[in-house]
Write an enzyme that holds these catalytic residues in place. Sequence first.
Site, short mmCIF file in Angstrom:
data_model
loop_
_atom_site.label_atom_id
_atom_site.label_comp_id
_atom_site.label_asym_id
_atom_site.label_seq_id
_atom_site.Cartn_x
_atom_site.Cartn_y
_atom_site.Cartn_z
N MET A 7 28.00 -32.91 -45.01
CA MET A 7 26.81 -33.74 -45.10
C MET A 7 26.33 -34.14 -43.71
O MET A 7 25.62 -35.13 -43.55
CB MET A 7 27.07 -34.97 -45.97
CG MET A 7 27.32 -34.60 -47.42
SD MET A 7 26.93 -35.93 -48.61
CE MET A 7 28.04 -37.20 -48.08
N GLY A 8 26.73 -33.34 -42.71
CA GLY A 8 26.29 -33.62 -41.35
C GLY A 8 27.09 -34.71 -40.69
O GLY A 8 28.22 -35.01 -41.09
N HIS A 29 31.82 -34.01 -36.55
CA HIS A 29 32.81 -34.46 -35.56
C HIS A 29 33.93 -33.44 -35.52
O HIS A 29 33.87 -32.40 -36.19
CB HIS A 29 33.32 -35.86 -35.92
CG HIS A 29 33.78 -36.00 -37.34
ND1 HIS A 29 34.92 -35.39 -37.82
CD2 HIS A 29 33.25 -36.68 -38.39
CE1 HIS A 29 35.09 -35.70 -39.10
NE2 HIS A 29 34.09 -36.47 -39.48
N HIS A 34 35.39 -31.90 -38.72
CA HIS A 34 34.66 -30.77 -39.31
C HIS A 34 35.00 -29.48 -38.57
O HIS A 34 35.20 -28.42 -39.19
CB HIS A 34 33.15 -31.01 -39.24
CG HIS A 34 32.66 -32.13 -40.10
ND1 HIS A 34 32.28 -33.34 -39.57
CD2 HIS A 34 32.51 -32.23 -41.44
CE1 HIS A 34 31.91 -34.14 -40.56
NE2 HIS A 34 32.03 -33.50 -41.70
N GLY A 49 38.71 -30.86 -46.04
CA GLY A 49 39.71 -31.68 -45.39
C GLY A 49 40.53 -32.48 -46.39
O GLY A 49 40.03 -32.94 -47.42
N LYS A 56 41.56 -35.40 -45.90
CA LYS A 56 41.21 -36.83 -45.86
C LYS A 56 40.60 -37.25 -47.19
O LYS A 56 40.91 -38.31 -47.73
CB LYS A 56 40.24 -37.13 -44.72
CG LYS A 56 39.89 -38.62 -44.62
CD LYS A 56 38.96 -38.91 -43.46
CE LYS A 56 37.55 -38.44 -43.76
NZ LYS A 56 36.90 -39.24 -44.83
#
Length: 282
Positions: free
Chosen positions: A30-31, A34, A37, A149, A151
């Site tokens: 979603m942009g 960092h 990504h 990820g 996370k």
Amino acid sequence: MEVLKNRKTLQDFIERQKEMGKKIGFAPTMGALHDGHLSLYKAAREENDLVISSIFVNPTQFNNPEDLRKYPRDLNRDILILEESGLVDAVYIPEVQDIYPEKTESSHYDYDGLENEMEGKSRPGHFDGVGTVVEELFRQVKPDNAYFGEKDYQQLAIIKKMTEKKQLHIQIKGVPIYRAKNGLALSSRNQRLREERRETSKIIYKTLMKVNDWFRVLTVSEIKKRVQDVFDDQQGMQLEYFLIADEKTLKETDFFYKDRAYRAFIVVMVDGVRLIDNMHLD
């Protein structure tokens, strides 16, 4: 790097690549990109001939309209990051109508109960939005492998389940959490924190490390009390929830069974910014 700004351009690009027999690795975002990504694209680069990114802020997975409005957006910066990384061959930047040609609403999914745990309890419909956008992107990009990820561990489990149920022939790959030097899990939301707050927020990771030690000697209820005590002492931080769950079912446990794998999950509000993290317990 190719910048593909609509569905037709993407389809033409994918068709050419498939004709050449290219294996495609894909990681949707979603942009607000960092290094976390970029770790996805690094993993994809090692296993595929072609790596594709997408940038699309999906409106149907936000329960709170204010959250959607505040979500960080800087498309030019994101494109520059991807170009300079040298890891990505193409980025797909669809408009809403490319993903939702009729109505901007999500489909309903049955994830065998995964959607009812943790985030699903406080964000009804969120994972329907996730499933809708990811399924549509999968059908358009046609990747061989897709990278997410750890996370967002519940999201990773949800996407694996959706891919299995929809019989999509795509390998879903989980990539370890990418952390700042102080241990804080990298997140687009971190950009909304002051620098000093990003430093004090390392207490989240430090607490998970302690939980991994306590896991060997304490009961679940004792661990939960200690975690609550940690955040009761932190100014400007509020523990939204902490729990330990079965890694497979994501159901919260109150007792440790030797034949199961467990993961600790934590959500903390820091100056109004919602930070999530998790850790596999050894």
